[in-house]
Design an enzyme around this catalytic site. Structure first.
Site, mmCIF file in Angstrom:
data_model
loop_
_atom_site.group_PDB
_atom_site.id
_atom_site.type_symbol
_atom_site.label_atom_id
_atom_site.label_comp_id
_atom_site.label_asym_id
_atom_site.label_seq_id
_atom_site.Cartn_x
_atom_site.Cartn_y
_atom_site.Cartn_z
ATOM 1 N N GLN A 1 10.085 34.213 42.511
ATOM 2 C CA GLN A 1 9.958 35.628 42.129
ATOM 3 C C GLN A 1 8.491 36.055 42.150
ATOM 4 O O GLN A 1 8.154 37.178 42.531
ATOM 5 C CB GLN A 1 10.555 35.847 40.736
ATOM 6 N N ALA B 1 7.495 30.989 29.040
ATOM 7 C CA ALA B 1 7.131 31.925 27.974
ATOM 8 C C ALA B 1 6.985 31.228 26.619
ATOM 9 O O ALA B 1 6.335 31.762 25.726
ATOM 10 C CB ALA B 1 8.195 33.018 27.877
ATOM 11 N N GLU C 1 13.775 42.504 28.790
ATOM 12 C CA GLU C 1 15.113 41.981 29.101
ATOM 13 C C GLU C 1 15.097 40.542 29.629
ATOM 14 O O GLU C 1 15.693 40.257 30.670
ATOM 15 C CB GLU C 1 15.784 42.919 30.126
ATOM 16 N N HIS D 1 16.987 34.460 27.761
ATOM 17 C CA HIS D 1 16.986 33.269 28.624
ATOM 18 C C HIS D 1 16.050 32.175 28.093
ATOM 19 O O HIS D 1 16.104 31.052 28.572
ATOM 20 C CB HIS D 1 16.463 33.620 30.025
HETATM 21 C C1 LIG Z 1 16.660 39.876 33.677
HETATM 22 S S1 LIG Z 1 15.242 39.194 34.432
HETATM 23 C C2 LIG Z 1 14.034 40.400 33.885
HETATM 24 C C3 LIG Z 1 12.842 40.402 34.790
HETATM 25 C C4 LIG Z 1 11.763 41.415 34.437
HETATM 26 N N1 LIG Z 1 11.324 41.326 33.070
HETATM 27 C C5 LIG Z 1 12.248 42.799 34.713
HETATM 28 O O1 LIG Z 1 12.487 43.481 33.723
HETATM 29 O O2 LIG Z 1 12.361 43.195 35.872
HETATM 30 C C6 LIG Z 1 14.845 37.776 33.436
HETATM 31 C C7 LIG Z 1 13.567 37.061 33.886
HETATM 32 O O3 LIG Z 1 13.179 36.059 32.922
HETATM 33 C C8 LIG Z 1 12.619 34.967 33.643
HETATM 34 N N2 LIG Z 1 12.623 33.798 32.736
HETATM 35 C C9 LIG Z 1 13.711 33.174 32.246
HETATM 36 N N3 LIG Z 1 13.339 32.174 31.420
HETATM 37 C C10 LIG Z 1 11.981 32.180 31.366
HETATM 38 C C11 LIG Z 1 11.014 31.404 30.667
HETATM 39 N N4 LIG Z 1 11.365 30.418 29.837
HETATM 40 N N5 LIG Z 1 9.709 31.688 30.859
HETATM 41 C C12 LIG Z 1 9.328 32.688 31.696
HETATM 42 N N6 LIG Z 1 10.195 33.461 32.383
HETATM 43 C C13 LIG Z 1 11.511 33.214 32.217
HETATM 44 C C14 LIG Z 1 13.526 34.845 34.845
HETATM 45 O O4 LIG Z 1 12.979 34.070 35.879
HETATM 46 C C15 LIG Z 1 13.688 36.342 35.222
HETATM 47 O O5 LIG Z 1 12.636 36.762 36.043
#
Ligand SMILES: C[S@@+](CC[C@H](N)C(=O)[O-])C[C@H]1O[C@@H](n2cnc3c(N)ncnc32)[C@H](O)[C@@H]1O
Length: 278
Positions: A106, A129, A146, A150
């Site tokens: 991404q 994160a 959002e 996760h």
């Molecule tokens: C629903 S998408 C939202 C993406 C972005 N915030 C947006 O609003 O367009 C969830 C995002 O969280 C990221 N993600 C999930 N777990 C994560 C983690 N532990 N640390 C960083 N990013 C994470 C995923 O790769 C994905 O890009």
């Protein structure tokens, strides 16, 4: 932090569709990967153009909750394809903008799409994160649009956000929040990981309030925007034609439908929160 693994089939599917050239998917989800926000939900048009505008509005509602200003250092965790960083880059000047994602694929897309302007600097970094690869007190604002459901642990993320924020810095996020009495059902009926991968929507407004106090934040805002997000579901249904047969179609449709109905009944609310580091 390049050895992190994450299993999010909806993201895999989106990246494949973007790669193989689907202009409608690109318009709707090529910048923001989240629900839309309609000021007048009854006027939603159910088109990719309309959805992309609504997705941009949702981002702005979240970062407005952090009172972002020109000249700030802003970290967007779980930054997806860089849509929030792109929006901040367009709306503000003299900013230091950093997007963080656990998924390097991404970030590659984000780096191609977002070019710094108006005296802004920007960079996209790979990382988790819950283990932020940044020094203490390096940001005025941390955003999580959002994505927090996760993360492996909300408490760890709050502690990390607190650590990297400067004094009086702000954290703003959006999340799906069950009403108190519905929480046991969320735990009991926890679905197996499917189209949306691992997610935990077991945090109530009270849980956030407690977590904020325990990690040293003052809660500034708690806003229910469920009604403004509801046209998202009709739009997602119209996009199901793009789902490839190799995804678990049943899981994609059933998880989205369940979330639609619990949202319509306001058993699960779409909420924006903001907090200030004490
Ligand atoms: C629903 S998408 C939202 C993406 C972005 N915030 C947006 O609003 O367009 C969830 C995002 O969280 C990221 N993600 C999930 N777990 C994560 C983690 N532990 N640390 C960083 N990013 C994470 C995923 O790769 C994905 O890009």
């Amino acid at each position: 932090m390049k050895d992190q693994q994450i299993n999010l089939p909806y993201i895999d599917q989106l990246l494949t569709l973007l790669d193989t050239g689907h202009p409608e998917v690109d318009l709707a989800f090529g910048r923001h990967v989240h629900w839309g926000y309609w000021f007048n939900p009854e006027q939603a048009l159910n088109t990719p153009e309309d959805f992309s505008k609504a997705a941009e509005h949702l981002t702005r509602e979240v970062y407005s909750a952090a009172n972002v200003k020109n000249g700030q250092d802003v970290l967007d965790v779980g930054c997806g394809l860089g849509g929030t960083i792109a929006s901040l880059n367009e709306q503000f000047s003299q900013m230091n903008l950093v997007g963080l994602n656990i998924d390097g694929r991404q970030l590659e897309q984000a780096r191609k799409k977002v070019i710094a302007r108006d005296g802004n600097t920007l960079r996209f970094e790979e990382g988790n994160a819950c283990m932020l690869p940044f020094p203490d007190q390096s940001f005025d604002v941390v955003l999580a649009v959002e994505c927090i459901f996760h993360f492996p642990d909300r408490r760890q993320f709050f502690q990390e956000a607190f650590r990297v924020l400067k004094p009086n810095g702000r954290l703003a996020l959006s999340d799906f929040i069950p009403v108190d009495w519905f929480l046991p059902l969320v735990w009991y009926a926890k679905p197996p990981e499917g189209f949306y991968g691992y997610f935990d929507i077991g945090y109530t407004t009270k849980s956030y309030c407690k977590l904020a106090a325990e990690t040293g934040f003052d809660q500034l805002l708690e806003r229910n925007i469920t009604v403004n997000t509801l046209p998202t579901y009709k739009f997602l249904q119209s996009m199901k034609q793009y789902l490839k047969l190799d995804v678990d179609l049943f899981s994609a449709l059933s998880q989205t439908l369940i979330l639609e109905w619990v949202s319509r009944l306001e058993l699960i609310r779409y909420m924006i929160f903001s907090f200030r580091k004490q």
